[in-house]
Design an enzyme around this catalytic site. Structure first.
Site, PDB file in Angstrom:
ATOM      1  N   ARG A 122      18.266  34.851 -25.616  1.00 45.54           N
ATOM      2  CA  ARG A 122      19.535  34.754 -26.465  1.00 45.54           C
ATOM      3  C   ARG A 122      19.703  35.411 -27.638  1.00 45.54           C
ATOM      4  O   ARG A 122      20.761  35.944 -28.211  1.00 45.54           O
ATOM      5  CB  ARG A 122      19.690  32.981 -26.707  1.00 45.54           C
ATOM      6  N   THR A 123      18.591  35.382 -28.547  1.00 48.10           N
ATOM      7  CA  THR A 123      18.601  35.804 -29.961  1.00 48.10           C
ATOM      8  C   THR A 123      18.896  37.294 -29.813  1.00 48.10           C
ATOM      9  O   THR A 123      19.933  37.924 -30.507  1.00 48.10           O
ATOM     10  CB  THR A 123      17.294  35.420 -30.676  1.00 48.10           C
ATOM     11  N   LYS A 177      -0.673  51.894 -29.792  1.00 43.09           N
ATOM     12  CA  LYS A 177      -1.709  52.820 -30.367  1.00 43.09           C
ATOM     13  C   LYS A 177      -2.073  52.509 -31.473  1.00 43.09           C
ATOM     14  O   LYS A 177      -3.070  53.140 -32.137  1.00 43.09           O
ATOM     15  CB  LYS A 177      -0.841  54.170 -30.705  1.00 43.09           C
ATOM     16  N   ARG A 184      11.619  39.694 -34.690  1.00 47.29           N
ATOM     17  CA  ARG A 184      11.018  38.314 -34.059  1.00 47.29           C
ATOM     18  C   ARG A 184       9.705  38.779 -33.895  1.00 47.29           C
ATOM     19  O   ARG A 184       9.144  39.948 -33.475  1.00 47.29           O
ATOM     20  CB  ARG A 184      11.615  38.114 -32.809  1.00 47.29           C
ATOM     21  N   HIS A 222      13.930  30.113 -38.108  1.00 51.80           N
ATOM     22  CA  HIS A 222      14.711  30.542 -37.232  1.00 51.80           C
ATOM     23  C   HIS A 222      16.319  30.624 -37.712  1.00 51.80           C
ATOM     24  O   HIS A 222      16.949  29.673 -37.158  1.00 51.80           O
ATOM     25  CB  HIS A 222      14.809  30.115 -35.661  1.00 51.80           C
TER      26      HIS A 222
HETATM   27  N1   CP Z   1      16.994  30.131 -29.006  1.00 50.58           N
HETATM   28  C1   CP Z   1      16.304  31.019 -28.793  1.00 50.58           C
HETATM   29  O1   CP Z   1      15.598  31.646 -29.819  1.00 50.58           O
HETATM   30  O2   CP Z   1      16.147  31.687 -27.582  1.00 50.58           O
HETATM   31  P1   CP Z   1      15.562  33.143 -27.180  1.00 50.58           P
HETATM   32  O3   CP Z   1      13.949  32.669 -27.423  1.00 50.58           O
HETATM   33  O4   CP Z   1      16.005  33.173 -25.761  1.00 50.58           O
HETATM   34  O5   CP Z   1      16.087  34.058 -28.061  1.00 50.58           O
END
Ligand code: CP
Length: 303
Positions: free
Chosen positions: A57-58, A86, A107, A135
């Site tokens: 999603r993100t 590397k 992320r 988040h």
């Molecule tokens: N909600 C969320 O962060 O989903 P993903 O891990 O799929 O990005």
């Protein structure tokens, strides 16, 4: 109203008016997110996506958001195939992406990674999840879902269920709920309770909350049930995960006595039965869609 943040690292950096600004702008972005209108506001701009942990999603909603605004995306969704293999360190990789792109979405499994990078590159940085830390873009889309459903955020009663120890979505969300005088019921196995430092913060913020371990009898009288996945990947000992796995599973039958909307940041594993999906108050797929206009609003505000 104006928006003054350069980076999106923690929801705690937001004032209430910053949150309201993004949610209002997201509403304006919805027709573009739905393909009803075309936008060119980010023509010629590039978003750099650096995903060291899996995501559906993100990453896809940030990429969709950037492209719907007329911009484009470069980046990677795993370390494999990059010079990280590397031995290149995060600092160097971020320096390089910042030479190519107008903003970075990061992320990473290390808590604090996004803050560290934002302190060391010249382009805006968005934290797309840093370990069990924060988040913030998820929190904004969660708030947007509540606002779009109820017309506002103030004084809602919310049951947050599942892995409150490792779940970064809830570590972000509770600070935003406190801003809007929401009442929170934390429901988790004892081993996965909300970290005490966050509970202390909520007390300082005068946020009303209770802590429970039994599930079904505590979700009848709430506006929102926010389910979360047990974060298997963050358990130092896999045996500890097996002890809590599958403790809370919501079925259609469990929803008979409640009008609450059901939210989940997803992915789900076994927390919500598939028979729940057909209910009108099952909001999690709509919630995932709302990630697009909210992330469009964020990108529009910082690039
Ligand atoms: N909600 C969320 O962060 O989903 P993903 O891990 O799929 O990005």
């Amino acid at each position: 109203m104006s928006f003054n943040l350069k980076d999106i690292i923690s929801i705690r950096d937001f004032s209430k008016s910053d949150v309201e600004y993004i949610l209002d702008l997201a509403e304006e972005m919805e027709p573009i997110a739905k393909s009803e209108k075309v936008s060119h506001v980010k023509d010629g701009k590039l978003l750099g996506v650096m995903f060291y942990e899996p995501s559906t999603r993100t990453r896809l909603s940030f990429e969709t958001a950037m492209k719907r605004l007329g911009g484009d995306v470069v980046g990677f969704n795993q370390k494999q195939g990059t010079s990280v293999q590397k031995g290149e360190v995060l600092y160097d990789t971020a320096q390089i992406v910042s030479q190519y792109a107008d903003a970075i979405v990061l992320r990473h499994d290390m808590e604090g990674a996004a803050r560290f990078i934002s302190d060391n590159v010249d382009v805006p940085v968005i934290n797309a999840g840093d370990g069990a830390g924060q988040h913030p873009s998820q929190t904004l889309l969660d708030l947007y879902t509540i606002k779009r459903t109820f017309g506002g955020l103030k004084n809602k009663k919310i049951a947050i269920v599942g892995d409150l120890k490792y779940g970064r979505t809830v570590h972000s969300l509770v600070y935003a709920l406190a801003m809007f005088n929401c009442e929170i019921i934390f429901i988790s196995p004892e081993q996965l309770q909300m970290p005490s430092e966050i509970l202390d913060d909520l007390k300082r913020l005068k946020c009303k909350f209770t802590i429970k371990s039994s599930f079904i009898d505590n979700i009848e009288d709430v506006d929102v049930i926010y389910m979360t996945r047990i974060q298997k990947e963050r358990f130092p000992d896999p045996k500890e995960y097996l002890k809590v796995k599958g403790q809370y599973t919501l079925t259609k039958n469990n929803m008979i006595n409640t009008d609450a909307i059901l939210m989940h940041p997803l992915p789900r594993v076994d927390e919500i039965n598939f028979d729940v999906d057909s209910l009108d108050n099952a909001m999690y797929f709509k919630q995932a869609f709302y990630g697009v206009p909210v992330r469009m609003a964020l990108l529009d505000s910082i690039i």
